[in-house]
Enzyme design. Sequence first.
Site, PDB file in Angstrom:
ATOM      1  N   ASP A   7       0.856  -1.159   0.165  1.00 53.63           N
ATOM      2  CA  ASP A   7       0.038  -0.164  -0.055  1.00 53.63           C
ATOM      3  C   ASP A   7       0.891   1.444  -0.157  1.00 53.63           C
ATOM      4  O   ASP A   7       1.958   1.140   0.490  1.00 53.63           O
ATOM      5  CB  ASP A   7      -0.955   0.076   1.193  1.00 53.63           C
ATOM      6  CG  ASP A   7      -1.879   1.117   1.368  1.00 53.63           C
ATOM      7  OD1 ASP A   7      -2.399   1.493   0.486  1.00 53.63           O
ATOM      8  OD2 ASP A   7      -1.787   1.890   2.709  1.00 53.63           O
TER       9      ASP A   7
ATOM     10  N   ASP B 288      -0.051   5.073   0.967  1.00 56.12           N
ATOM     11  CA  ASP B 288      -0.262   5.825   2.097  1.00 56.12           C
ATOM     12  C   ASP B 288      -0.370   5.027   3.452  1.00 56.12           C
ATOM     13  O   ASP B 288      -0.927   4.383   3.796  1.00 56.12           O
ATOM     14  CB  ASP B 288      -1.707   6.511   1.723  1.00 56.12           C
ATOM     15  CG  ASP B 288      -1.762   7.336   0.348  1.00 56.12           C
ATOM     16  OD1 ASP B 288      -0.779   7.856   0.149  1.00 56.12           O
ATOM     17  OD2 ASP B 288      -2.879   7.230  -0.260  1.00 56.12           O
TER      18      ASP B 288
ATOM     19  N   GLY C  42      -7.937   4.186   3.631  1.00 53.98           N
ATOM     20  CA  GLY C  42      -7.799   2.868   2.799  1.00 53.98           C
ATOM     21  C   GLY C  42      -8.829   2.668   1.522  1.00 53.98           C
ATOM     22  O   GLY C  42      -8.752   2.028   0.868  1.00 53.98           O
TER      23      GLY C  42
ATOM     24  N   ARG D 145     -11.797   7.353  -2.695  1.00 57.21           N
ATOM     25  CA  ARG D 145     -12.431   8.532  -2.183  1.00 57.21           C
ATOM     26  C   ARG D 145     -13.851   8.616  -2.002  1.00 57.21           C
ATOM     27  O   ARG D 145     -14.151   9.212  -1.013  1.00 57.21           O
ATOM     28  CB  ARG D 145     -11.697   9.710  -3.117  1.00 57.21           C
ATOM     29  CG  ARG D 145     -12.004  10.985  -2.515  1.00 57.21           C
ATOM     30  CD  ARG D 145     -11.522  11.953  -3.491  1.00 57.21           C
ATOM     31  NE  ARG D 145     -10.201  11.548  -4.388  1.00 57.21           N
ATOM     32  CZ  ARG D 145      -9.633  11.671  -5.528  1.00 57.21           C
ATOM     33  NH1 ARG D 145     -10.604  12.511  -6.122  1.00 57.21           N
ATOM     34  NH2 ARG D 145      -8.635  11.409  -5.978  1.00 57.21           N
TER      35      ARG D 145
ATOM     36  N   SER E 225      -5.671   5.406  -4.118  1.00 54.01           N
ATOM     37  CA  SER E 225      -5.157   7.041  -4.307  1.00 54.01           C
ATOM     38  C   SER E 225      -5.113   7.124  -5.815  1.00 54.01           C
ATOM     39  O   SER E 225      -4.576   6.335  -6.598  1.00 54.01           O
ATOM     40  CB  SER E 225      -3.876   7.038  -3.524  1.00 54.01           C
ATOM     41  OG  SER E 225      -3.550   8.619  -4.088  1.00 54.01           O
TER      42      SER E 225
ATOM     43  N   ASN F 238      -3.755   9.940  -6.418  1.00 55.64           N
ATOM     44  CA  ASN F 238      -2.456  10.700  -6.663  1.00 55.64           C
ATOM     45  C   ASN F 238      -1.394  10.008  -6.486  1.00 55.64           C
ATOM     46  O   ASN F 238      -0.273  10.589  -6.070  1.00 55.64           O
ATOM     47  CB  ASN F 238      -2.439  11.827  -5.366  1.00 55.64           C
ATOM     48  CG  ASN F 238      -3.841  12.743  -5.574  1.00 55.64           C
ATOM     49  OD1 ASN F 238      -3.973  13.372  -6.632  1.00 55.64           O
ATOM     50  ND2 ASN F 238      -4.574  12.858  -4.735  1.00 55.64           N
TER      51      ASN F 238
ATOM     52  N   ASP G 192      -1.534  -0.643   6.037  1.00 53.92           N
ATOM     53  CA  ASP G 192      -1.805  -0.231   7.438  1.00 53.92           C
ATOM     54  C   ASP G 192      -3.137   0.257   7.578  1.00 53.92           C
ATOM     55  O   ASP G 192      -3.531   0.491   8.598  1.00 53.92           O
ATOM     56  CB  ASP G 192      -1.175   1.107   7.350  1.00 53.92           C
ATOM     57  CG  ASP G 192      -1.690   2.225   6.608  1.00 53.92           C
ATOM     58  OD1 ASP G 192      -2.089   1.950   5.279  1.00 53.92           O
ATOM     59  OD2 ASP G 192      -1.947   3.446   6.890  1.00 53.92           O
TER      60      ASP G 192
HETATM   61 MG   LIG Z   1      -2.761   3.112   3.799  1.00 47.05          MG
END
Ligand SMILES: [Mg+2]
Length: 254
Positions: free
Chosen positions: A22, A24, A72, A75, A150, A152, A208
């Site tokens: 992952d 972020d 996670g 959006r 994401s 981004n 995470d």
């Molecule tokens: Mg994450």
Amino acid sequence: MVSSSPSAGVVRSDLYDAWLFDLDGVITRTARVHARAWKRTFDEYLQHVADRTAAPFVPFEIDPEYYSYVDGKPRYEGVDSFLRSRGIALEWGDPGDAPNVETVCGIGNRKNSLFQQVLEEEGVEIFPASIALIGALHDQGKRVAVVTSSKNCDLVLRTANLSNLFEVRVDGNTAAARMLPGKPKPDTFLAATEELGVPPERAVVVEDAIAGVAAGKAGGFGLVLGVARQDDMEALREHGADLVVRDLAEITLE
Ligand SMILES: [Mg+2]
């Protein structure tokens, strides 16, 4: 009594050919930037609703609401999931909705523009141990991919100077283009193993977020490794992590 559970932090490297990270909160510290951008977005909106209805304004709480409903997930699903938890059901709208339009997409777009603004102002912090682990995996000839909700991903990797770290990328744009459901569904991770030509049981998922470890479990991956950045080791275990550490510095490849 002899325990059959693996020692904390030790991973049998020979059991796995691919590692799916992952982004972020695992590679970059952008989870905090996301959480802040979400809080500003939702608080503005909740204040607006409170003013209109004369109901009290109850602010968005990063702990637990960000972690429970948003972290996670893609959006717009994060927007919908949190607002429904507050009894607010908005029209979905269209991804082209302007950031001031009162739809799920409009609110998600508002968050995205705040996120990009903070990213440009503050840059991206990385987790050094994650980069070191990926270096060790490359040295062992392992295949490494990034799998993130994401949209981004490219901007974040470029800002962090990590554009060459991953052989395969499955991000929010890939998922939208291929109509893959996001985490907690396993499809984006499965798309990465398919692209790498590695069976899921020979791959490690590193996550995470609760939605992320749940996706790893649902996909039948060889190992689901949880990174408890929020001191949420138990929650990650309960939702499917086989092994949980606080930072990837605790991982030893055997
Ligand atoms: Mg994450």
